[in-house]
Scaffold this active site. Structure first.
Site, PDB file in Angstrom:
ATOM      1  N   LYS A  34      37.109  47.439  41.952  1.00 20.96           N
ATOM      2  CA  LYS A  34      38.340  48.191  41.696  1.00 20.96           C
ATOM      3  C   LYS A  34      38.244  49.559  42.380  1.00 20.96           C
ATOM      4  CE  LYS A  34      40.719  45.362  39.130  1.00 20.96           C
ATOM      5  NZ  LYS A  34      42.064  44.886  39.511  1.00 20.96           N
TER       6      LYS A  34
ATOM      7  N   LYS B 198      47.798  33.830  39.775  1.00 18.65           N
ATOM      8  CA  LYS B 198      47.343  33.812  38.385  1.00 18.65           C
ATOM      9  C   LYS B 198      48.247  32.890  37.596  1.00 18.65           C
ATOM     10  CE  LYS B 198      45.572  38.501  38.913  1.00 18.65           C
ATOM     11  NZ  LYS B 198      45.555  39.906  38.470  1.00 18.65           N
TER      12      LYS B 198
END
Length: 329
Positions: free
Chosen positions: A108, A215
C-alpha cells in the site's frame, strides 16, 4: 437471480467484528454479516461508508454465493500474494511473517499523511526481504493525481514493479499515465475503476489499463465478475475486499473459474486479522489457498460478535439493500 425473503436471510444472520493486527484501509476492526443459504454460508460486508445502492450489489453477491450453484473450478488451489499495509519499513519483516510461502507482495502506498519517501522506504524494505526473484506490486487506491503518479512510478521503478494498481482516480488519468510510462514497462492495473464504476468495462474500452483487479462481492458475485473479465478481454487478478474467510472462499471460487490466471491473487488477507470466523482461517499455506466452501466456527462467531448497536445497524442496512434488490427484480 431469485431474491430470497428477507426473513430467510435474517434468520441465520450473525454480525461479527474482526480485529486487525495492523491498521488497514483506515480501520482497526472489520465488520461483516454472515448468513446461511441452501448452498452454504455467505458474507455481506460492504465498507461502512458505502451507500445503499452500492452496498446492494454486495448483497446480490452474498445471495448468489449462498443460494446459487457456482461455476465449475478449473483449479483446486490459488497462489496468493501478501498484503503490506502502509507501515514503517521497520515493520515489514513482522508483517511478512504472517504470510506463509507467499512470493508476491502488494504494498500500500499514497497513504494519507505520508510521503513518497515513506513509500520508497517501505517498498525497498519489501524488495530486500523478498530478494530479486520475488514480485512486488503497489496499490495507491487512486490517491495520486497524474503528475504525482508519474513521479511515483519513476521513483519506485528501481524495485522492479510487477504493476501499479489504481495510481489515479479517473479513467482519463489512467489512460494518460499508461501512455507516459509505457516505455518503462510498468503495467497499470485498474481496481476502483472497475468495481466502483457504473460501467465496469469503460476502463478496458478506453485502453486505460493493462489488467483488471476484480473482487467478487463488489461486482455482484462470481458469475458477474467472470462476465466482466471475459468482456474486457484483459488479464485479471482476483482480490479480496478485506473479507472474512467466508468471503475469501467466494473470491477463491472466482479465481478458480477464470480461464487463465497469470497473477498471484490478493486473497491472503485473513493474515491481517487477529481473529477470524473459521478455524483454521482461510489463510495462505505455502503461498496458496485451497478452493473450497468455508463454514464458520460457532465459538468464533460468539467470540467475535459485534456490539448490539452495530448488529442493529447492519441488519437495518441489509433490510434497505434487500428492498432495493427486490425492486430491481
Amino acid at each position: 437471480m431469485r431474491v430470497p425473503p428477507l426473513a430467510e436471510i435474517l434468520a441465520s444472520a450473525r454480525v461479527v467484528a474482526l480485529p486487525l493486527a495492523t491498521r488497514f484501509r483506515g480501520v482497526d476492526v472489520r465488520e461483516a454479516v454472515l448468513f446461511e443459504g441452501p448452498e452454504g454460508w455467505t458474507e455481506f460486508s460492504p465498507f461502512v461508508e458505502y451507500g445503499d445502492t452500492e452496498a446492494s450489489t454486495w448483497l446480490a453477491a452474498a445471495i448468489d454465493w449462498g443460494w446459487m450453484p457456482q461455476p465449475a473450478p478449473l483449479r483446486r488451489e490459488i497462489p496468493v500474494n501478501a498484503t503490506m499495509p502502509a507501515v514503517a519499513a521497520s515493520r515489514v519483516p513482522e508483517v511478512l511473517a504472517r504470510y506463509d510461502g507467499c512470493r508476491t507482495v502488494k504494498v500500500k502506498v499514497a497513504e494519507a499523511g505520508q510521503t513518497l519517501a515513506d513509500d520508497v522506504t517501505r517498498v525497498r524494505a519489501v524488495r530486500e526481504a523478498l530478494g530479486p526473484e520475488g514480485r512486488v506490486r503497489v496499490d495507491a487506491n487512486g490517491a495520486w493525481n497524474l503528475d504525482e503518479a508519474e513521479h511515483a512510478v519513476h521513483a519506485l521503478a528501481e524495485f522492479d514493479l510487477e504493476y501499479v494498481e489504481q495510481p489515479c482516480a479517473t479513467i482519463d488519468e489512467l489512460a494518460e499515465l499508461r501512455r507516459r510510462v509505457k516505455y518503462m514497462g510498468v503495467p497499470i492495473a485498474a481496481d476502483e475503476s472497475v468495481r466502483k464504476a457504473s460501467d465496469p468495462l469503460a476502463v478496458a474500452r478506453a485502453g486505460a489499463a493493462d489488467l483488471l483487479v476484480v473482487k467478487a462481492q463488489p461486482l455482484g458475485g462470481v458469475g458477474r465478475a467472470l462476465e466482466i473479465v471475459a468482456e474486457a478481454g484483459l488479464p485479471a487478478v482476483v482480490s479480496s475486499a478485506l473479507d472474512t474467510s467466508i468471503g475469501l472462499a467466494m473470491g477463491a471460487a472466482l479465481a478458480a473459474a477464470l480461464p487463465e490466471l497469470e497473477f498471484d491473487c490478493g486473497l491472503g488477507t485473513a493474515s491481517l486479522f487477529l481473529g477470524d470466523v473459521a478455524t483454521p482461517p482461510l489463510a495462505p499455506r505455502g503461498g496458496v489457498l485451497p478452493v473450497e466452501r468455508i463454514g464458520p466456527d460457532v465459538a468464533q462467531l460468539d467470540a467475535l460478535a459485534a456490539p448490539e448497536d452495530r448488529r442493529d445497524w447492519w441488519l437495518e442496512r441489509i433490510t434497505r439493500c434487500h428492498a432495493l434488490l427486490e425492486a430491481r427484480d
